[in-house]
Scaffold this motif. Structure first.
Motif, PDB file in Angstrom:
ATOM      1  N   ALA A  75       0.830  -1.215   0.000  1.00 31.02           N
ATOM      2  CA  ALA A  75       0.000   0.000   0.000  1.00 31.02           C
ATOM      3  C   ALA A  75       0.862   1.262   0.000  1.00 31.02           C
ATOM      4  N   ALA A  76       1.956   1.242   0.755  1.00 33.02           N
ATOM      5  CA  ALA A  76       2.858   2.401   0.781  1.00 33.02           C
ATOM      6  C   ALA A  76       3.489   2.610  -0.590  1.00 33.02           C
ATOM      7  N   MET A  77       3.915   1.524  -1.211  1.00 38.19           N
ATOM      8  CA  MET A  77       4.544   1.615  -2.531  1.00 38.19           C
ATOM      9  C   MET A  77       3.555   2.104  -3.586  1.00 38.19           C
ATOM     10  N   MET A  78       2.319   1.671  -3.501  1.00 33.53           N
ATOM     11  CA  MET A  78       1.313   2.083  -4.489  1.00 33.53           C
ATOM     12  C   MET A  78       1.009   3.576  -4.409  1.00 33.53           C
ATOM     13  N   ALA A  79       1.160   4.166  -3.234  1.00 28.24           N
ATOM     14  CA  ALA A  79       0.860   5.588  -3.068  1.00 28.24           C
ATOM     15  C   ALA A  79       1.972   6.487  -3.610  1.00 28.24           C
ATOM     16  N   MET A  80       3.179   5.984  -3.712  1.00 32.98           N
ATOM     17  CA  MET A  80       4.314   6.821  -4.088  1.00 32.98           C
ATOM     18  C   MET A  80       4.177   7.451  -5.481  1.00 32.98           C
ATOM     19  N   PRO A  81       3.809   6.704  -6.524  1.00 32.44           N
ATOM     20  CA  PRO A  81       3.635   7.359  -7.831  1.00 32.44           C
ATOM     21  C   PRO A  81       2.551   8.427  -7.821  1.00 32.44           C
ATOM     22  N   GLU A  82       1.515   8.221  -7.003  1.00 33.64           N
ATOM     23  CA  GLU A  82       0.444   9.215  -6.893  1.00 33.64           C
ATOM     24  C   GLU A  82       0.971  10.503  -6.255  1.00 33.64           C
ATOM     25  N   LEU A  83       1.839  10.374  -5.253  1.00 38.51           N
ATOM     26  CA  LEU A  83       2.450  11.551  -4.635  1.00 38.51           C
ATOM     27  C   LEU A  83       3.264  12.329  -5.669  1.00 38.51           C
ATOM     28  N   LEU A  84       4.061  11.608  -6.429  1.00 41.77           N
ATOM     29  CA  LEU A  84       4.877  12.245  -7.457  1.00 41.77           C
ATOM     30  C   LEU A  84       3.987  12.918  -8.501  1.00 41.77           C
ATOM     31  N   ASP A  85       2.939  12.229  -8.893  1.00 41.70           N
ATOM     32  CA  ASP A  85       1.991  12.776  -9.867  1.00 41.70           C
ATOM     33  C   ASP A  85       1.338  14.055  -9.341  1.00 41.70           C
ATOM     34  N   SER A  86       0.992  14.069  -8.060  1.00 49.32           N
ATOM     35  CA  SER A  86       0.404  15.259  -7.449  1.00 49.32           C
ATOM     36  C   SER A  86       1.357  16.441  -7.571  1.00 49.32           C
ATOM     37  N   CYS A  87       2.635  16.204  -7.324  1.00 49.62           N
ATOM     38  CA  CYS A  87       3.650  17.263  -7.450  1.00 49.62           C
ATOM     39  C   CYS A  87       3.776  17.750  -8.889  1.00 49.62           C
ATOM     40  N   ILE A  88       3.811  16.821  -9.809  1.00 54.81           N
ATOM     41  CA  ILE A  88       3.990  17.176 -11.221  1.00 54.81           C
ATOM     42  C   ILE A  88       2.794  17.978 -11.724  1.00 54.81           C
ATOM     43  N   ILE A  89       1.585  17.541 -11.386  1.00 55.40           N
ATOM     44  CA  ILE A  89       0.388  18.268 -11.812  1.00 55.40           C
ATOM     45  C   ILE A  89       0.375  19.661 -11.188  1.00 55.40           C
ATOM     46  N   ALA A  90       0.722  19.746  -9.895  1.00 54.18           N
ATOM     47  CA  ALA A  90       0.764  21.047  -9.218  1.00 54.18           C
ATOM     48  C   ALA A  90       1.793  21.956  -9.884  1.00 54.18           C
ATOM     49  N   LEU A  91       2.926  21.404 -10.261  1.00 51.39           N
ATOM     50  CA  LEU A  91       3.961  22.178 -10.951  1.00 51.39           C
ATOM     51  C   LEU A  91       3.439  22.693 -12.289  1.00 51.39           C
ATOM     52  N   ASN A  92       2.824  21.806 -13.057  1.00 52.13           N
ATOM     53  CA  ASN A  92       2.306  22.191 -14.378  1.00 52.13           C
ATOM     54  C   ASN A  92       1.189  23.224 -14.297  1.00 52.13           C
ATOM     55  N   LYS A  93       0.450  23.243 -13.167  1.00 52.13           N
ATOM     56  CA  LYS A  93      -0.625  24.219 -12.999  1.00 52.13           C
ATOM     57  C   LYS A  93      -0.150  25.492 -12.310  1.00 52.13           C
ATOM     58  N   GLY A  94       1.133  25.539 -11.985  1.00 55.26           N
ATOM     59  CA  GLY A  94       1.689  26.740 -11.362  1.00 55.26           C
ATOM     60  C   GLY A  94       1.297  26.928  -9.907  1.00 55.26           C
ATOM     61  N   THR A  95       1.019  25.842  -9.221  1.00 57.39           N
ATOM     62  CA  THR A  95       0.646  25.910  -7.808  1.00 57.39           C
ATOM     63  C   THR A  95       1.811  26.470  -6.985  1.00 57.39           C
ATOM     64  N   ALA A  96       1.500  27.366  -6.067  1.00 58.43           N
ATOM     65  CA  ALA A  96       2.528  27.962  -5.210  1.00 58.43           C
ATOM     66  C   ALA A  96       3.286  26.874  -4.455  1.00 58.43           C
ATOM     67  N   GLY A  97       4.595  26.946  -4.504  1.00 57.75           N
ATOM     68  CA  GLY A  97       5.444  25.983  -3.803  1.00 57.75           C
ATOM     69  C   GLY A  97       5.836  24.784  -4.632  1.00 57.75           C
ATOM     70  N   ALA A  98       5.160  24.557  -5.738  1.00 59.13           N
ATOM     71  CA  ALA A  98       5.490  23.417  -6.601  1.00 59.13           C
ATOM     72  C   ALA A  98       6.609  23.830  -7.553  1.00 59.13           C
TER      73      ALA A  98
END
Length: 113
Positions: A75-98
């Motif tokens: 379960a921990a391993m399955m969540a890791m790509p989602e965390l990375l994806d959250s960062c990447i999407i936030a970066l692409n949308k210009g979210t503050a801090g990303a």
């Protein structure tokens, strides 16, 4: 007889004889469920989960090597790509801090031995 949520085994310890070890399996199952729920939240919330990525990564990364239960590690391993994806999407949308540096740091954090 074992109580519900507890499992006991008897092991032979050299020099000490037989010892009974009891493990509270319900706590392990709760940990696996919590990791699985985090995976679902991250997957559903995408970049909205971004403010929590660092804190959650600090908790989940050590659980990837959790020695007591496969379900927790999975379960921990399955969540890791989602965390990375959250960062990447936030970066692409210009979210503050990303930042690209943050994405790189998370990736390195996830992959460190």
């Amino acid at each position: 007889e074992d109580e519900e949520g507890m499992e006991s085994v008897t092991v032979n310890i050299r020099g000490q004889g037989n010892k009974r070890i009891t493990i509270r399996t319900s706590a392990l199952e709760e940990k696996a469920t919590a990791c699985s729920m985090l995976h679902s939240y991250i997957a559903d919330l995408k970049e909205a989960f971004f403010p929590y990525v660092n804190d959650v990564a600090r908790i989940l990364v050590p659980l990837i090597k959790f020695p007591y239960m496969d379900d927790v590690r999975t379960a921990a391993m399955m969540a890791m790509p989602e965390l990375l994806d959250s960062c990447i999407i936030a970066l692409n949308k210009g979210t503050a801090g990303a930042t690209a540096d943050l994405v790189s740091q998370l990736l390195n954090f996830m992959l460190e031995p």
